[in-house]
Scaffold this motif. Structure first.
Motif, PDB file in Angstrom:
ATOM      1  N   UNK A  95       2.381  -0.544   7.645  1.00 32.15           N
ATOM      2  CA  UNK A  95       3.100   0.078   6.527  1.00 32.15           C
ATOM      3  C   UNK A  95       3.929  -0.959   5.767  1.00 32.15           C
ATOM      4  N   UNK A  96       4.585  -1.865   6.500  1.00 36.39           N
ATOM      5  CA  UNK A  96       5.314  -2.953   5.835  1.00 36.39           C
ATOM      6  C   UNK A  96       4.353  -3.822   5.020  1.00 36.39           C
ATOM      7  N   UNK A  97       3.201  -4.133   5.616  1.00 35.34           N
ATOM      8  CA  UNK A  97       2.226  -4.978   4.926  1.00 35.34           C
ATOM      9  C   UNK A  97       1.666  -4.275   3.694  1.00 35.34           C
ATOM     10  N   UNK A  98       1.383  -2.995   3.808  1.00 37.40           N
ATOM     11  CA  UNK A  98       0.857  -2.243   2.671  1.00 37.40           C
ATOM     12  C   UNK A  98       1.857  -2.204   1.520  1.00 37.40           C
ATOM     13  N   UNK A  99       3.127  -2.051   1.847  1.00 37.05           N
ATOM     14  CA  UNK A  99       4.155  -2.033   0.800  1.00 37.05           C
ATOM     15  C   UNK A  99       4.192  -3.357   0.046  1.00 37.05           C
ATOM     16  N   UNK A 100       4.117  -4.460   0.778  1.00 37.77           N
ATOM     17  CA  UNK A 100       4.153  -5.777   0.134  1.00 37.77           C
ATOM     18  C   UNK A 100       2.900  -6.024  -0.696  1.00 37.77           C
ATOM     19  N   UNK A 101       1.728  -5.699  -0.133  1.00 38.22           N
ATOM     20  CA  UNK A 101       0.477  -5.946  -0.839  1.00 38.22           C
ATOM     21  C   UNK A 101       0.344  -5.081  -2.091  1.00 38.22           C
ATOM     22  N   UNK A 102       0.842  -3.857  -2.031  1.00 39.20           N
ATOM     23  CA  UNK A 102       0.759  -2.996  -3.210  1.00 39.20           C
ATOM     24  C   UNK A 102       1.602  -3.546  -4.351  1.00 39.20           C
ATOM     25  N   UNK A 103       2.762  -4.095  -4.027  1.00 43.22           N
ATOM     26  CA  UNK A 103       3.618  -4.676  -5.071  1.00 43.22           C
ATOM     27  C   UNK A 103       2.959  -5.895  -5.708  1.00 43.22           C
ATOM     28  N   UNK A 104       2.441  -6.790  -4.881  1.00 40.88           N
ATOM     29  CA  UNK A 104       1.823  -7.998  -5.428  1.00 40.88           C
ATOM     30  C   UNK A 104       0.559  -7.649  -6.191  1.00 40.88           C
ATOM     31  N   UNK A 105      -0.170  -6.615  -5.765  1.00 44.23           N
ATOM     32  CA  UNK A 105      -1.413  -6.243  -6.444  1.00 44.23           C
ATOM     33  C   UNK A 105      -1.131  -5.707  -7.842  1.00 44.23           C
ATOM     34  N   UNK A 106      -0.130  -4.837  -7.965  1.00 42.98           N
ATOM     35  CA  UNK A 106       0.204  -4.272  -9.274  1.00 42.98           C
ATOM     36  C   UNK A 106       0.661  -5.379 -10.228  1.00 42.98           C
ATOM     37  N   UNK A 107       1.542  -6.245  -9.753  1.00 39.09           N
ATOM     38  CA  UNK A 107       2.032  -7.343 -10.597  1.00 39.09           C
ATOM     39  C   UNK A 107       0.906  -8.299 -10.968  1.00 39.09           C
ATOM     40  N   UNK A 108       0.006  -8.539 -10.021  1.00 40.75           N
ATOM     41  CA  UNK A 108      -1.115  -9.456 -10.256  1.00 40.75           C
ATOM     42  C   UNK A 108      -2.048  -8.916 -11.343  1.00 40.75           C
ATOM     43  N   UNK A 109      -2.374  -7.645 -11.277  1.00 41.21           N
ATOM     44  CA  UNK A 109      -3.266  -7.050 -12.279  1.00 41.21           C
ATOM     45  C   UNK A 109      -2.610  -7.053 -13.659  1.00 41.21           C
TER      46      UNK A 109
END
Length: 291
Positions: A95-109
């Motif tokens: 869950x911690x990893x998913x939270x971090x990856x979702x943030x970086x993914x949105x910003x990256x796109x």
């Protein structure tokens, strides 16, 4: 009496190297050399990792460093399993990893769909360069954490402030790399395409963008690394879930094994992202990718 010229195909040079039709080495020789290079690099990587693990194991088991400050490798490995199953601070490692990856993914796109067009416009339009270049060059040297408090004041401690901070971190280097690559397109290629009837859009799409692609991918690697570092740092300050938050929360209670486990996961994700972008660079620009 004239001497017959030796047959070039399949001949041997003075050094004994087998020469092909065009004088190059045989494909199997090239493949063997490449395999040897890859094999040597992989061996060096394995030796380095094992050496670091051995040094860590010795430092902890021989009590060169107190166990409370440097837990043993097996302790950290067990904690990783526990974090994945039981979690820490009301959330599992996933869950911690998913939270971090979702943030970086949105910003990256968001950065992809805005920074690349911005870089192309800067490279091809003087007015756009005069408008965007000073703004980018002004905020780019400022450490992102310096304006994180302002983001929190304006947008709160929710997801928007963190995503916007990561977006700004990725946007500047990716825009600059795109503009730099677009400016280096040979004028002869542009003139040749224009003489064949290419419109301005087609010039950007089929000439400028492919020519700038190596620089774009290199800038993307740099920008994504900076964005990931900024994300983890932002989660230390304004987050309730994420890898950075997990590390910070564990450090407050001196739970060193969780801190080290979190750092290892953060580093592993960064390495995976970097290797993925290197693979993409080799596939899209094989003539320009790293060896």
């Amino acid at each position: 009496m004239s001497t017959a010229e030796p047959h070039r195909t399949g001949s041997l040079t003075n050094s004994g190297t087998h020469v092909g039709i065009q004088g190059g080495t045989r494909p199997d020789t090239v493949g063997r050399r490449l395999f040897q290079r890859i094999d040597a690099g992989l061996a060096a990587t394995v030796v380095t990792v094992l050496t670091l693990l051995a040094a860590w194991w010795l430092a902890s088991h021989l009590h060169w460093v107190p166990m409370v400050l440097l837990p043993a490798p097996e302790t950290v490995a067990g904690k990783l399993v526990q974090l994945a199953t039981e979690g820490f601070d009301d959330a599992t490692l996933g869950q911690h990893l998913l939270a971090s990856l979702s943030r970086i993914a949105v910003a990256f796109v968001l950065a992809l769909v805005t920074a690349i067009p911005a870089g192309l416009i800067i490279a091809t339009n003087r007015i756009a360069r005069g408008v965007l270049d000073p703004v980018i060059e002004f905020y780019r040297p400022i450490p992102p954490l310096a304006y994180l408090p302002l983001m929190v004041i304006w947008f709160g401690i929710g997801e928007l402030s963190k995503v916007l901070l990561i977006y700004l971190t990725i946007f500047a280097p990716l825009t600059i790399a795109t503009a730099s690559g677009a400016r280096r397109v040979a004028k002869s290629r542009l003139l040749a395409a224009a003489s064949l009837g290419a419109t301005r859009f087609k010039l950007l799409r089929y000439v400028v963008l492919p020519s700038a692609l190596p620089d774009i991918l290199t800038g993307l690697r740099i920008a994504l690394g900076a964005g990931w570092s900024t994300l983890v740092a932002a989660e230390l300050i304004a987050a309730t879930r994420g890898l950075g938050f997990m590390v910070y929360s564990a450090s407050r209670f001196l739970v060193t094994d969780v801190v080290i486990a979190g750092i290892l996961v953060i580093g592993a994700i960064a390495l995976i992202l970097e290797l993925g972008l290197r693979w993409l660079q080799r596939k899209l620009t094989p003539w320009h990718a790293d060896d």
